[in-house]
Design a protein around this motif. Structure first.
Motif, short mmCIF file in Angstrom:
data_model
loop_
_atom_site.label_atom_id
_atom_site.label_comp_id
_atom_site.label_asym_id
_atom_site.label_seq_id
_atom_site.Cartn_x
_atom_site.Cartn_y
_atom_site.Cartn_z
N ARG A 318 6.10 0.29 -1.05
CA ARG A 318 5.95 -1.71 -1.34
C ARG A 318 5.52 -2.20 -1.03
NH1 ARG A 318 10.73 0.88 -2.63
NH2 ARG A 318 12.53 0.34 -4.06
N LEU A 319 5.08 -1.72 0.34
CA LEU A 319 4.02 -2.93 1.15
C LEU A 319 2.31 -2.40 0.71
CD1 LEU A 319 5.75 -1.57 4.26
CD2 LEU A 319 5.08 -4.33 3.96
N ASP A 321 1.87 -1.60 -2.53
CA ASP A 321 1.68 -2.72 -3.85
C ASP A 321 1.58 -3.95 -4.09
OD1 ASP A 321 1.75 -0.61 -5.57
OD2 ASP A 321 4.32 -0.80 -5.76
N ALA A 322 1.83 -4.70 -2.73
CA ALA A 322 1.83 -5.37 -2.58
C ALA A 322 0.23 -5.33 -1.14
CB ALA A 322 2.71 -6.30 -1.31
N GLY A 323 -0.58 -5.40 -0.83
CA GLY A 323 -1.68 -5.24 -0.94
C GLY A 323 -2.00 -4.85 1.01
N TRP A 324 -0.53 -4.64 1.78
CA TRP A 324 -0.58 -4.19 2.37
C TRP A 324 -2.04 -2.57 2.80
CZ3 TRP A 324 0.87 -7.56 7.16
CH2 TRP A 324 1.93 -8.18 6.59
N LYS A 325 -2.99 -2.77 4.01
CA LYS A 325 -3.65 -1.63 4.44
C LYS A 325 -2.47 -0.65 5.63
CE LYS A 325 -7.18 -2.53 1.39
NZ LYS A 325 -5.20 -3.77 0.90
N THR A 442 10.11 -6.27 0.99
CA THR A 442 10.00 -7.14 0.48
C THR A 442 9.64 -8.55 1.76
OG1 THR A 442 12.08 -6.39 -1.04
CG2 THR A 442 11.69 -8.94 -1.42
N ALA A 443 10.88 -8.53 2.50
CA ALA A 443 9.97 -9.71 3.73
C ALA A 443 8.38 -9.68 3.71
CB ALA A 443 10.88 -9.37 5.26
N LEU A 444 8.23 -8.38 4.63
CA LEU A 444 6.42 -8.85 4.67
C LEU A 444 5.65 -8.82 4.09
CD1 LEU A 444 5.48 -5.73 7.06
CD2 LEU A 444 5.63 -7.97 7.97
#
Lengths: 462, 462
Positions: A318-319, A321-325, A442-444
């Motif tokens: 999920r992270l 997907d949201a753009g976190w590296k 989801t939080a991050l």
């Protein structure tokens, strides 16, 4: 009208018209809620049938109260409510709540009645909350116009919902996560005051850190957009939208009389206005909690740490997907971690960092946190598996959160009941904790979206 | 080997090699868990350092026990574990658990070691659970090989997980929802026994009604498919898959040594095999609970009832997406409901049925249920908003569930703490309840998917 609405939402005095000792139609009356929450303003029950209600003097009508009224709560049916609204307007009340349904959501007669309501409101410049609403609560004022009782405590999140039931679901989910509320507003049909009005007025309240909205449909999307955009420059706004299916639109129309409309257009508008959109009431609570408790990241580099890798793997899904590296840890950190968990521990150290069973010792866990403190990550995702026999390093994690000054999400793998007392303690220490890795992600992700939105706006304005 | 695995998973006698009174590496030893859960089989701690462990005689090695062993739990490091496995094989033990990591998930040496493990297992025909696993629990036997302690109770759901942490999250989520477990198996590297083996063997246990799987990657997808397809003809299997992102594949490889592979292929295979796929550990619990507690529908017509429409609207969004239909209620039902809530209640009666505040009275709610009993719906979605001051009509809903013999999902809008005692009572009465409308919809959707799958197979075989 805005100043009046502000006073109405922070009432020093309230009349409750149609209160009853046998309140069938609306469950239990607001009087009970006001008394039991120790509301400090003046309470004026109004009903010609009673001398007093719960020991408080009861008046036959509004006029005989003879004092200024910040709010008039009207519990009568839709027709009787019109006369009381007119009277409240004449008396110069700062606002009214109309609970009854039976307006534009039912038929043409109801629509006409709602137009009459709007005319009365305009004539006396009296803001109306509702109709067809549960009303509102202002928890920092111990004030409740709502007619049902639910368990929460004063906090930093304002829930504004077009549906009492979905608003309640968000509020209950937040309570389950040990987050309190500042406000709980039911927009209902929004005949006079809508989302934009509530956002503007409640935004003035210093207790509020985050808005959490449930939207069925907007009458005036342009006004909402302009207002939301101003708010999101300062405060996070989370939004959950109903009505993705066409068939749902029909049901919504007979609920609050709103057309849910084209979902894709809403989604684009929310994004443009800088709102953090979520897909469920629970996720609204997850995102609101993170945005209320945590600093924003200053970049997209996240470090995950666990001693059972699976949770960080499903979090990663999920992270990413949201753009976190997930940049790898430095050799320096690798050496530091080895010195804590031992050279021989058979594990490849990378990010996510899997400490294996050795991380289960509080001293090892905090030792590794010490190593990570100065590594160049923008956020942390820390997993701890609850074990009834091993201490959770709460103080150590609290210290880490304070030291790094970056967003840290803790995931405590535990059931809700065994977690309860820890969640309380963690909330008190301002450690943001969830019970599943998916919620932690989801939080991050909510933080990253807000960071990117603010960044985008900064670039545009430069 | 299957019969041996069955005996190993239902052990009458167990040796724990490397047990310790100061069990640092694996938290707390299985001996504690076995003693504190009143395991009724024979326990043989093995460690030359001790005379006894927790008051139980301790043996210097496996041989000196001199009794048949169903299971040998090996808590030693990956190298020492090989010798013990060989010894257990020689002694004719029915199975072994190897907890240590350090096999194919770390490096080439580890890979070679895992091959040695497989050879020993084949030579003595001894099934191995793991390596790199937390082991397993069989709750109906009060048996735990796992080294950490968590709170649950015997139930009907078997969790089989490639990750201890994600399996724990599913188990904890089920506990939060008041569902117990029959088994909790950590597949780990699955060097010898994999999902197919566990499915086949555990399927023989009459306590199991539902399987709930967490999959990182499958070595032998064809075998899994064939096995799962046979199981799903009789029992529901829920599956949650990790590794949608490529970068995650790298992390997974160093976790249990599995390649997560092409997610789309997995998804198609799961569907073909009749599995119910979900998107989070929480949803795995939601779906498993519904499939364990409820009858399947015999069609796709659902009726929603609420007295605060929003929750049924957000539920509808999801139910429609999954293929549920919302046929309107009959004139007969409309009249019946009017006679309960009063002719004048200003609401348009359709499906979802919004009773408004009047539904809040238990006698009205049950009166309307009576009206709906013989209407031609295949499933029901019942919303109740918790109010500390109004009785929840639990007995009435229980009666309705028993009368209609169709799946009924109840949504109780409440926080987890205030809901706890009701969830317990509802579970005892076999009323399937969730705290958010979205979860209620996920539950009904799992039932519909299983109904459609069985229907598809029936058509194919006709």
């Amino acid at each position: 009208m805005m100043e009046k609405l502000r006073k109405a939402l922070n009432p020093e005095s309230v009349a409750i018209v149609g209160t009853s000792v046998d309140q069938v139609s609306v469950g239990i009356g607001p009087v009970y809620n006001l008394v039991s929450s120790f509301y400090r303003g003046k309470i004026f029950p109004v009903n010609p049938k009673y001398e007093n209600v719960m020991g408080i003097k009861c008046y036959p009508d509004l006029r005989s109260i003879g004092e200024p009224l910040d709010l008039v709560i009207i519990l009568l049916n839709q027709h009787a409510a019109m006369d009381i609204l007119e009277e409240a307007g004449k008396l110069g009340a700062n606002g009214a709540v109309i609970v009854a349904g039976g307006f534009k959501e039912v038929d043409e007669d109801g629509k006409a009645l709602e137009e009459r309501l709007q005319k009365i409101s305009a004539k006396y410049e009296i803001p109306v909350i509702g109709p067809n609403t549960h009303g509102f609560s202002n928890f920092h004022k111990d004030f409740h116009s709502i007619f049902w009782h639910f368990d929460t405590f004063p906090g930093e999140i304002a829930v504004i919902s077009q549906s009492g039931g979905v608003g309640l679901t968000i509020a209950c989910s937040l309570r389950t996560m040990m987050c309190g509320l500042s406000h709980f507003v039911g927009v209902g049909n929004g005949a006079v005051t809508g989302f934009s009005d509530y956002l503007q007025v409640i935004n003035l309240d210093p207790n509020v850190r985050v808005f959490s909205l449930f939207v069925e449909g907007l009458e005036n999307a342009r006004e909402f957009y302009e207002c939301a955009r101003k708010i999101t420059a300062k405060k996070p706004v989370v939004v959950y939208k109903a009505g993705k299916n066409e068939e749902v639109a029909k049901a919504t129309l007979t609920h609050t009389g709103s057309l849910t409309g084209e979902y894709d257009l809403y989604r684009a508008m929310f994004k443009q206005a800088g709102l953090v959109e979520v897909d469920s009431a629970w996720d609204a609570a997850v995102a609101s909690k993170a945005l209320a408790m945590l600093n924003l990241p200053e970049g997209d580099r996240v470090c995950a740490m666990t001693f059972t890798a699976g949770p960080s793997i499903v979090g990663m899904d999920r992270l990413l997907d949201a753009g976190w590296k997930f940049p790898d840890i430095s050799d320096h950190a690798r050496q530091g971690i080895r010195s804590v968990i031992g050279e021989k521990t058979p594990v490849e150290l990378q990010n996510p960092i899997d400490l294996t069973g050795l991380g289960f010792l509080p001293q090892n866990y905090s030792g590794v946190l010490e190593v990570l403190r100065d590594e160049s990550f923008d956020a942390f995702f820390l997993v701890w598996s609850f074990n009834a026999l091993i201490r959770i390093p709460i103080a150590e994690i609290e210290k880490f959160v304070k030291d790094v000054k970056k967003p840290v999400v803790m995931v405590l793998l535990a059931n809700q009941y065994e977690a309860e007392r820890y969640l309380e303690e963690l909330a008190r220490r301002r450690v943001c904790c969830y019970l599943t890795p998916e919620d932690g992600a989801t939080a991050l992700n909510a933080l990253l979206r807000r960071y990117k939105m603010l960044n985008r706006d900064r670039k545009v304005s430069n």
